[in-house]
Design a protein around this motif. Structure first.
Motif, PDB file in Angstrom:
ATOM      1  N   GLN A 143     115.219  76.853 -51.405  1.00  0.00           N
ATOM      2  CA  GLN A 143     115.138  76.710 -49.853  1.00  0.00           C
ATOM      3  C   GLN A 143     113.682  77.153 -49.179  1.00  0.00           C
ATOM      4  O   GLN A 143     113.424  78.200 -49.889  1.00  0.00           O
ATOM      5  N   ILE A 144     112.964  76.486 -48.457  1.00  0.00           N
ATOM      6  CA  ILE A 144     111.763  76.804 -47.857  1.00  0.00           C
ATOM      7  C   ILE A 144     111.653  76.560 -46.335  1.00  0.00           C
ATOM      8  O   ILE A 144     112.453  75.763 -45.613  1.00  0.00           O
ATOM      9  N   SER A 262     112.993  72.545 -51.397  1.00  0.00           N
ATOM     10  CA  SER A 262     111.765  72.099 -51.868  1.00  0.00           C
ATOM     11  C   SER A 262     111.451  70.505 -52.252  1.00  0.00           C
ATOM     12  O   SER A 262     110.398  70.035 -52.443  1.00  0.00           O
ATOM     13  N   PHE A 263     112.844  69.781 -52.129  1.00  0.00           N
ATOM     14  CA  PHE A 263     112.794  68.278 -52.292  1.00  0.00           C
ATOM     15  C   PHE A 263     112.113  67.801 -51.212  1.00  0.00           C
ATOM     16  O   PHE A 263     111.609  66.753 -51.338  1.00  0.00           O
ATOM     17  N   LEU A 264     111.730  68.247 -50.062  1.00  0.00           N
ATOM     18  CA  LEU A 264     110.566  67.970 -49.019  1.00  0.00           C
ATOM     19  C   LEU A 264     109.228  67.511 -49.548  1.00  0.00           C
ATOM     20  O   LEU A 264     108.750  66.639 -48.955  1.00  0.00           O
ATOM     21  N   GLY A 269     104.347  64.873 -48.879  1.00  0.00           N
ATOM     22  CA  GLY A 269     102.970  64.178 -49.452  1.00  0.00           C
ATOM     23  C   GLY A 269     102.852  62.919 -49.597  1.00  0.00           C
ATOM     24  O   GLY A 269     101.791  62.403 -50.395  1.00  0.00           O
ATOM     25  N   GLY A 270     103.825  62.043 -49.029  1.00  0.00           N
ATOM     26  CA  GLY A 270     103.524  60.648 -48.921  1.00  0.00           C
ATOM     27  C   GLY A 270     103.984  60.026 -50.331  1.00  0.00           C
ATOM     28  O   GLY A 270     103.471  58.874 -50.664  1.00  0.00           O
ATOM     29  N   LEU A 271     104.831  60.623 -51.119  1.00  0.00           N
ATOM     30  CA  LEU A 271     104.989  59.834 -52.265  1.00  0.00           C
ATOM     31  C   LEU A 271     106.382  59.172 -52.325  1.00  0.00           C
ATOM     32  O   LEU A 271     106.657  58.729 -53.528  1.00  0.00           O
ATOM     33  N   ARG A 272     106.840  58.884 -51.184  1.00  0.00           N
ATOM     34  CA  ARG A 272     108.258  58.270 -51.273  1.00  0.00           C
ATOM     35  C   ARG A 272     108.122  57.192 -50.281  1.00  0.00           C
ATOM     36  O   ARG A 272     108.421  57.789 -48.829  1.00  0.00           O
ATOM     37  N   ASP A 273     108.376  55.993 -50.413  1.00  0.00           N
ATOM     38  CA  ASP A 273     108.025  55.119 -49.201  1.00  0.00           C
ATOM     39  C   ASP A 273     109.076  54.950 -48.393  1.00  0.00           C
ATOM     40  O   ASP A 273     108.580  54.549 -47.316  1.00  0.00           O
ATOM     41  N   GLY A 350     112.090  69.761 -57.154  1.00  0.00           N
ATOM     42  CA  GLY A 350     113.344  70.265 -57.355  1.00  0.00           C
ATOM     43  C   GLY A 350     113.849  70.892 -58.658  1.00  0.00           C
ATOM     44  O   GLY A 350     115.151  71.001 -58.692  1.00  0.00           O
ATOM     45  N   LYS A 351     112.815  70.659 -59.545  1.00  0.00           N
ATOM     46  CA  LYS A 351     113.268  71.396 -60.698  1.00  0.00           C
ATOM     47  C   LYS A 351     112.211  72.420 -61.436  1.00  0.00           C
ATOM     48  O   LYS A 351     111.462  72.057 -62.125  1.00  0.00           O
TER      49      LYS A 351
END
Length: 455
Positions: A143-144, A262-264, A269-273, A350-351
């Motif tokens: 968590q961040i 951290s999955f955010l 970073g624009g890596l998920r459309d 996330g890993k």
């Protein structure tokens, strides 16, 4: 080649044989909670390689986390437990331990074979009950608190790593369409409990004391409710916020801070459309928000001398009655040099590795993790997007993970409270008008009731 069977959750339906209970096959039966198709397929490739090398067949089954508790208990009653379970969260690990369904000696033997010193010490502590190693810790998410570095710099604000600094920044930056902070507050969202617990552990607020008594109405916990009520009630968007609305607010450039996992980071970073930043500056500069965002990993409250951080840790477990030696070989393979980097590569954001390296190369896996491409539709290493200090904070976060109840041997209680969501309900009630003291007291009483029902 192993005969691999797939039971993937689609639309909430668990597609398994014989009425929903996975059946024992001729080889190892392995459940994985990594049930998204791409992650299952990555796991499948690894288990196939294991079979090619050892000759041990693997029957791989994808399990939905929301159905895990019911499924594992029905399988135990039918005498059809799997041999191995992977990607198991802490609460589920402790649930199995409480029901005496874990071969803890097998986990201890695997950790010894791999080398205890190659693991995060904190990860081993969270998966240990006294002298019993319940599971083999694999990886986790942190968590961040993510914040707008550009806005903080312009206002002369320090990074928001304490209650006071968070409050000051939220107050000063809460102007016009800009909210000071965005965090989950909805009564029915697990993210609300995660956000609260992450802030609570940094203030010395514990779910239970060392004597096992519920402590959520203690002074530090009441002060945490007070803090959350202040910042979320005065400086966050109006209405109940959930995991999706908080992200949307920050990505739209309308929040100075966000509490998330951290999955955010790959999305930021624009890596998920389907979850791209949409701030006004992002149209011309898609990386604007990522470049102008800082990350705080551990937060300190006024009642604690040390900062702390919430995080989720997932593990491998061997079940009682398993094909013991074959199961141990599989876990050692999945945590070893041939498979572990590929396992982490499913979702590096996330890993975060709980096994840092090998005896010969103590940082082998953490170094590999830093270069793994993250993202869904676009792939890039996080280290190409975020500064070294952010990557270092993530890398070291498993050593700071602090969670309610596990060190006090109350993992079963933690699992039960997660299902009932007393803290999210209390947060929602507080923001609806009850006092922080009342919210703390009501949550504590509900947890005491849950604790009594477990005896």
């Amino acid at each position: 080649m192993a005969a691999i069977s797939l039971s993937v959750v689609l639309g909430g339906a668990l597609l398994t044989a014989c009425g929903g209970t996975p059946q024992q096959g001729p080889g190892l039966v392995v459940w994985t909670l990594e049930n998204l198709p791409d992650r299952f397929q990555a796991t499948e490739r690894l288990t196939q390689r294991f079979t090619e090398q050892t000759g041990i067949p693997v029957d791989l089954v994808a399990i939905d986390e929301n159905q895990f508790s019911q499924l594992v208990m029905s399988s135990a009653a039918a005498g059809k437990l799997p041999d191995v379970i992977g990607a198991l969260p802490l609460t589920s690990t402790w649930q199995l331990a409480g029901n005496e369904l874990l071969d803890t000696a097998a986990s201890q033997e695997v950790v010894q074979a791999l080398g205890p010193g190659t693991f995060s010490g904190r990860a081993l502590e969270l998966t240990r009950d006294g002298d019993r190693q319940l599971a083999v810790p694999s990886d986790g998410w942190a968590q961040i608190l993510v914040y707008r570095k550009d806005l903080f710099a312009a206002a002369g604000l320090a990074p928001p790593d304490t209650y006071d600094r968070i409050t000051e920044a939220a107050r000063r930056l809460n102007q016009g369409e800009m909210s000071g902070i965005s965090m989950a507050t909805a009564a029915n969202d697990a993210a609300t409990g995660q956000a609260f617990e992450g802030l609570a552990v940094g203030n010395g607020c514990e779910l239970v004391g060392d004597d096992g008594a519920v402590a959520l109405d203690s002074g530090p916990c009441r002060n945490t409710f007070q803090f959350v009520g202040d910042v979320a009630g005065n400086y966050a968007p109006p209405g109940a916020q959930d995991i999706d609305s908080t992200r949307a607010t920050y990505f739209a450039g309308r929040s100075a801070m966000i509490v998330w996992s951290s999955f955010l980071l790959d999305e930021l970073g624009g890596l998920r459309d389907d979850a791209l930043p949409a701030c006004p500056e992002c149209t011309a500069d898609p990386e604007f928000l990522a470049r102008n965002s800082g990350v705080v990993s551990a937060i300190a409250g006024p009642d604690s001398a040390e900062p702390a951080q919430y995080g989720e840790l997932t593990s491998w477990t061997v079940q009682v009655g398993a094909k013991r030696e074959e199961a141990k070989k599989l876990v050692e393979f999945m945590m070893g040099e041939q498979a572990y980097p590929e396992w982490l590569a499913m979702a590096p954001e996330g890993k975060i590795p709980a096994r840092r390296g090998t005896a010969a190369e103590p940082d082998k896996f953490t170094r590999a993790w830093e270069s793994l491409p993250a993202g869904v539709d676009t792939k890039r290493p996080l280290a190409e997007i975020y500064p070294p200090e952010t990557i270092a904070a993530l890398r070291e976060s498993p050593e700071r993970f602090s969670r309610w109840g596990f060190e006090q041997g109350q993992g079963v209680l933690v699992g039960a409270t997660a299902g009932e969501m007393p803290v999210p309900k209390a947060v929602d009630a507080m923001l609806g008008g009850s006092t922080p003291g009342d919210a703390a007291g009501e949550a504590a009483e509900e947890i005491r009731s849950i604790q009594t029902s477990l005896r």
